[in-house]
Design a protein around this motif. Structure first.
Motif: not given
Lengths: 191, 144
Positions: A36-44
């Motif tokens: 399963k694809l999980t994207y961790i977004a770090t950008g605020v």
């Protein structure tokens, strides 16, 4: 640790196509393994430009037809560990943003031990995710090929980033440098 | 001569220490410790000499001289180092230089000069080296 957990490190210059390559690699893995694809977004999304960039990345991922779960985590990514399971293919984009966020959250002059703690937090955070997931793909930037000695903050930032990159490459199963859209394999073997 | 280059904080020093099994007794002359550029190495009776921070020594040259003169002096030093190395077959010089040439054009004329001369000086160093390795986060790529 998941049986075949692996770490992939990808870097490149600005607009080198490193994010697209990372996404392609992630979806390939997902297709092959049923992960399963999980994207961790770090950008605020701090300003309009940042907001537009984030939206573009989101549209790009959606347009390619894959289903991604997005987790927003600007700092302390290790905190996500409980949400990660051994079937997950994680894309973390990118280390430089994470380092910015982690340095600025302190919002004061940082001494040597603070800096060591920031580095430690990022490195162990990534390893905690790696230990739980099937695959973690980490994206970062090539920013250390110009003079960085003139400013104390930039020097310190560069040193931390270089050390984190060395740590990741050392532990990575695969490492890539993306040049003008073309990934150059620096370590490991394509599966 | 063996030229080691790559970006800042990429692990060049650690790679050299490991690859050449550098000991405390081996002369390690470093611009980062404010050592001056060694004009000649005569009198150093060791087999291995490490010269670190080439780009900083080049910066010093450009602070005093124009680009032509800086490069002339640089090549003079390279020749001196080479001839020391050639005196005995077991001698080895390792020169470490950080690549500072891939950023945005610097605003200040003196930094543009430094960057330009560093690019040329590294080409000269590469031409006179038997071996070159580019270090990328601890991993080496041999390009000569």
């Amino acid at each position: 640790m998941a049986a075949s957990s692996s770490l992939i490190f990808i870097t490149g210059g600005v607009r080198s196509g490193k994010s697209s390559f990372a996404e392609r690699l992630a979806t390939e893995f997902a297709d092959k393994t049923g992960g399963k694809l999980t994207y961790i977004a770090t950008g605020v999304p701090s300003d309009r430009e940042m907001k537009l960039r984030i939206e573009k990345h989101q549209r790009d991922r959606l347009a390619k037809g894959s289903i991604w779960r997005t987790l927003e985590q600007p700092v302390n990514i290790g905190d996500l560990a409980s949400k990660i399971s051994e079937n997950d293919i994680i894309l973390l984009d990118c280390v430089t943003t994470l380092l910015n966020n982690q340095l600025f959250v302190a919002n004061r002059n940082l001494d040597e031990s603070d800096l060591a703690a920031v580095k430690e937090r990022i490195q162990t955070g990534i390893m905690e995710l790696r230990n739980r997931a099937k695959t973690v793909i980490v994206v970062s930037n090539e920013v250390l090929h110009e003079p960085i000695f003139h400013d104390h903050f930039i020097l310190m930032y560069g040193k931390l980033l270089g050390q984190i990159h060395q740590f990741l490459v050392n532990l990575a199963d695969q490492a890539y440098l993306v040049e003008a859209g073309i990934p150059i394999m620096m370590k490991g073997m394509r599966q | 001569m063996h030229f080691i280059t790559g970006g800042a904080f990429n692990g060049k020093k650690a790679w050299v220490k490991k690859t050449y099994r550098v000991t405390k007794d081996d002369p390690w002359i470093s611009a980062y410790k404010n050592d001056l550029i060694p004009i000649n190495l005569n009198g150093i009776d060791r087999n291995l000499i490490i010269l670190e921070g080439a780009e900083q020594w080049i910066k010093k040259l450009t602070e005093i001289h124009n680009s032509t003169k800086s490069r002339e002096l640089w090549n003079h030093y390279l020749n001196q180092w080479s001839s020391w190395e050639k005196e005995k077959p077991e001698r080895q010089i390792v020169v470490i230089g950080t690549d500072i040439t891939k950023g945005i054009v610097p605003l200040e004329a003196e930094n543009r000069l430094w960057r330009d001369v560093t690019g040329w000086a590294f080409q000269d160093l590469a031409a006179k080296s038997d071996k070159i390795d580019v270090i990328w986060y601890g991993m080496n790529q041999s390009i000569k």
